[in-house]
Write a protein that holds these residues in place. Structure first.
Motif, PDB file in Angstrom:
ATOM      1  N   ASP A   1     -11.749  22.454  44.526  1.00  0.00           N
ATOM      2  CA  ASP A   1     -11.508  21.086  44.986  1.00  0.00           C
ATOM      3  C   ASP A   1     -12.713  20.223  44.600  1.00  0.00           C
ATOM      4  O   ASP A   1     -13.831  20.470  45.041  1.00  0.00           O
ATOM      5  CB  ASP A   1     -11.321  21.088  46.511  1.00  0.00           C
ATOM      6  CG  ASP A   1     -10.818  19.751  47.015  1.00  0.00           C
ATOM      7  OD1 ASP A   1     -11.137  18.715  46.401  1.00  0.00           O
ATOM      8  OD2 ASP A   1     -10.100  19.750  48.034  1.00  0.00           O
TER       9      ASP A   1
ATOM     10  N   ARG B   1     -13.553  17.433  45.514  1.00  0.00           N
ATOM     11  CA  ARG B   1     -14.167  16.663  46.605  1.00  0.00           C
ATOM     12  C   ARG B   1     -15.350  17.386  47.218  1.00  0.00           C
ATOM     13  O   ARG B   1     -16.129  16.788  47.960  1.00  0.00           O
ATOM     14  CB  ARG B   1     -13.126  16.374  47.701  1.00  0.00           C
ATOM     15  CG  ARG B   1     -12.082  15.377  47.287  1.00  0.00           C
ATOM     16  CD  ARG B   1     -10.990  15.276  48.315  1.00  0.00           C
ATOM     17  NE  ARG B   1     -10.264  16.531  48.452  1.00  0.00           N
ATOM     18  CZ  ARG B   1      -9.231  16.730  49.269  1.00  0.00           C
ATOM     19  NH1 ARG B   1      -8.810  15.747  50.027  1.00  0.00           N
ATOM     20  NH2 ARG B   1      -8.617  17.894  49.318  1.00  0.00           N
TER      21      ARG B   1
ATOM     22  N   ARG C   1      -7.975  10.575  51.291  1.00  0.00           N
ATOM     23  CA  ARG C   1      -7.668  11.650  50.321  1.00  0.00           C
ATOM     24  C   ARG C   1      -7.778  11.126  48.885  1.00  0.00           C
ATOM     25  O   ARG C   1      -8.434  11.709  48.033  1.00  0.00           O
ATOM     26  CB  ARG C   1      -6.246  12.154  50.555  1.00  0.00           C
ATOM     27  CG  ARG C   1      -6.153  13.572  50.982  1.00  0.00           C
ATOM     28  CD  ARG C   1      -4.780  14.150  51.065  1.00  0.00           C
ATOM     29  NE  ARG C   1      -3.682  13.265  51.329  1.00  0.00           N
ATOM     30  CZ  ARG C   1      -3.186  12.969  52.533  1.00  0.00           C
ATOM     31  NH1 ARG C   1      -3.731  13.495  53.605  1.00  0.00           N
ATOM     32  NH2 ARG C   1      -2.153  12.147  52.669  1.00  0.00           N
TER      33      ARG C   1
ATOM     34  N   THR D   1     -11.008  11.967  46.358  1.00  0.00           N
ATOM     35  CA  THR D   1     -10.751  12.769  45.148  1.00  0.00           C
ATOM     36  C   THR D   1     -11.400  12.107  43.943  1.00  0.00           C
ATOM     37  O   THR D   1     -12.055  12.762  43.129  1.00  0.00           O
ATOM     38  CB  THR D   1      -9.227  12.931  44.924  1.00  0.00           C
ATOM     39  OG1 THR D   1      -8.663  13.565  46.069  1.00  0.00           O
ATOM     40  CG2 THR D   1      -8.933  13.756  43.686  1.00  0.00           C
TER      41      THR D   1
END
Ligand SMILES: NC(=O)c1ccc[n+]([C@@H]2O[C@H](COP(=O)([O-])OP(=O)(O)OC[C@H]3O[C@@H](n4cnc5c(N)ncnc54)[C@H](OP(=O)(O)O)[C@@H]3O)[C@@H](O)[C@H]2O)c1
Length: 512
Positions: free
Chosen positions: A353, A355, A399, A403
């Motif tokens: 991920d 992030r 979100r 990102t």
């Protein structure tokens, strides 16, 4: 930029195909035409209605705006109106509160939005040492809009020139207010009855002078959404056409290494393919989906409806849609990795991920350790969860925003300063916003702003490329004639990396 002999010999037939010598692919005939067959993931250019092979390039410029008259000292303009001025802690909020009160308003100066109001002036990004106010500030702004807001001003303290001249010092840091301009543009489109302004100011001015500028902007309904004040100068941002010439080939050879987040799917996969096709470099791609392993599921079932029927027939009841999404993602990744292997010196997939700064550091470190170099990064990971602000939850906004922005920041920190190129795929929403795209607008705008901060650390090409929609499946192919044909989009990006020097560039299809 670390470059090496490209090892490419153009086929004289039409200049598009190429034969690679001495590379992993060993003398195979390569090129776009070689791909068009079973492994073609993207639609052929001529098969996409409305798609344009000509990509229009535009750049952002600071323009002078007319000065505004000094606001009157007292009056009744805001009589009976309730204003919230989110405190900057440095005196601007207090000065502004006094000025608004002298115009009849009732004013409070809390640390965060804490109730309904007619006017919201958000000064949190002016606090000394503030971190980025987005995505957290979105929730309060949305609640205020829900409560019937009439005036919304969001402040950044990047010096009145939007941070474009930031040199890495403490003053004028664009990071705290990054993304607010994109959010303001989107709100202005969705709430035409609200006066919306994103105001960039010079925090070296006195609090009184800064507060006066806010008052002047509040009293001018006609001004553009994005305005900067530096001393007596008042500025806006304009987007102007600017052609760039040069071969769409990044100076990178078969020993080069490029990491692309989101590179196994969607538009970024197309960019990865073009990079591999033109350089034969090593390609490292990253996405959250685990690397597909084993036999593909339902290989004989080509589409979504068929998969639904097959899963029901197999007795699956719960989570059918999630399973279908997983199968389709898995297929797209397999096809793209296969296509990439035709051209790249090597292809490696990293599940993670973007992030998470820790995950990003780990993957970048792994690539650098194995290959001994990393020549370029393309951050294409992104989410599309479009919804009007009134329906967009803070969780969804966060979100999408994180990102793009947290991912980009983590990558910018993780790579070595001498990386050849550092590219973020933003979107046209970052410059023109778009109804339902507040999150993407804020995120792409934030990256465009932060590019000026990344440039103080990274010595190679730093670029945020704001693309209009690419022609492909139903998600993006909306039928409007401004779509970018994918081959042309990828070539425009490579040309920009190789020959451009703008921090932000806008690419649209020819009809836009
Ligand atoms: N397509 C267009 O027309 C267009 C136009 C303008 C700009 N863009 C930009 O180009 C990029 C690609 O767009 P697209 O439409 O091609 O998107 P897409 O098909 O939805 O692909 C998005 C990619 O991002 C990856 N991703 C998402 N969240 C991630 C995370 N947290 N960590 C790591 N990877 C993540 C996805 O992989 P997983 O699902 O496996 O994580 C996927 O590979 C986006 O940044 C978008 O903003 C696209």
């Amino acid at each position: 930029m670390a470059a090496s002999g490209a090892g490419l010999v153009a086929d004289e037939a039409d200049g598009e195909d190429a034969v690679r010598e001495g590379s992993a692919a060993g003398g195979r005939a390569l090129g776009q035409r070689g791909l068009r067959g079973d492994t073609q993931v993207w639609p052929r250019a001529e098969a996409v209605p409305g798609a344009s092979r000509r990509v229009v390039r535009q750049v952002l410029r600071v323009v002078e705006l007319d000065a505004l008259p000094m606001p009157p000292g007292a009056g009744t303009v805001f009589a009976g109106r309730r204003f919230l001025v989110v405190d900057d802690g440095c005196g601007v909020a207090l000065e502004l509160a006094g000025m608004l009160e002298r115009q009849g308003a009732q004013v409070r100066t809390p640390r965060d939005v804490d109730g309904d109001c007619d006017g919201l002036i958000h000064l949190a990004a002016l606090r000394p040492g503030a971190a980025g106010v987005l995505p957290q500030a979105y929730d309060g702004i949305r609640r205020a809009l829900d409560g019937g807001l009439r005036w919304l001003v969001v402040a950044s303290g990047a010096g009145g020139r939007f941070g474009w001249r930031f040199d890495g010092g403490g003053i004028g840091d664009p990071a705290p207010g990054a993304g607010l301009r994109g959010l303001a543009r989107a709100v202005a489109q969705e709430y035409p009855e609200v006066l919306v302004r994103a105001l960039d100011v010079d925090t070296k001015d006195t609090p009184r002078a800064v507060a006066q500028r806010f008052m002047a902007e509040l009293l001018d309904a006609e001004a553009p959404v994005v305005v900067g004040h530096e001393g007596d100068l008042r500025r806006g941002i304009s987007v102007v056409p600017a052609e760039l010439h040069g071969e769409p080939v990044v100076p990178l050879g078969p020993d080069g290494v490029v990491l692309l987040t989101g590179g196994a799917r969607g538009a970024t996969a197309r960019v990865a393919l073009e990079l591999a096709r033109t350089s034969g470099c090593h390609v490292e791609v990253m996405g959250r989906t685990p690397e597909p392993a084993g036999e593909p599921a339902f290989p004989d079932v080509p589409d979504e409806a068929g998969l639904r029927r097959a899963l029901v027939a197999k007795g699956q009841s719960g989570e059918i849609e999630a399973t279908i999404r997983r199968i389709l993602a898995d297929r797209e990744i397999r096809r793209n990795l296969e296509a990439l292997r035709e051209h790249a010196a090597s292809v490696r997939y990293h599940a993670g991920d973007v992030r998470s700064p820790h995950v990003v550091r780990e993957i970048v470190g792994r690539v650098q350790a194995r290959r001994g170099r990393l020549d370029g990064v393309v951050h294409g990971a992104g989410l599309a969860e479009d919804r009007l602000v009134r329906d967009k939850t803070p969780e969804s906004f966060e979100r999408v925003y994180r990102t793009k922005v947290d991912g980009a920041c983590a990558l910018a920190q993780a790579v070595r300063p001498d990386i050849g190129f550092f590219v973020v795929l933003g979107g046209i929403a970052g410059v023109h916003a778009g109804r339902g795209q507040s999150d993407r607008a804020a995120a792409a705008d934030a990256c465009g702003t932060l590019a000026h901060a990344w440039r103080t650390r990274l010595r190679g090409r730093v670029l945020v490329a704001h693309f209009g929609p690419w022609a492909r499946g139903p998600k993006w192919a909306t039928g409007d004639a401004g779509l970018i044909e994918p081959d042309a989009g990828a070539a425009a990006l490579l040309r920009e990396i190789a020959h451009g020097d703008e921090a932000q560039v806008v690419f649209t299809g020819a009809a836009r």
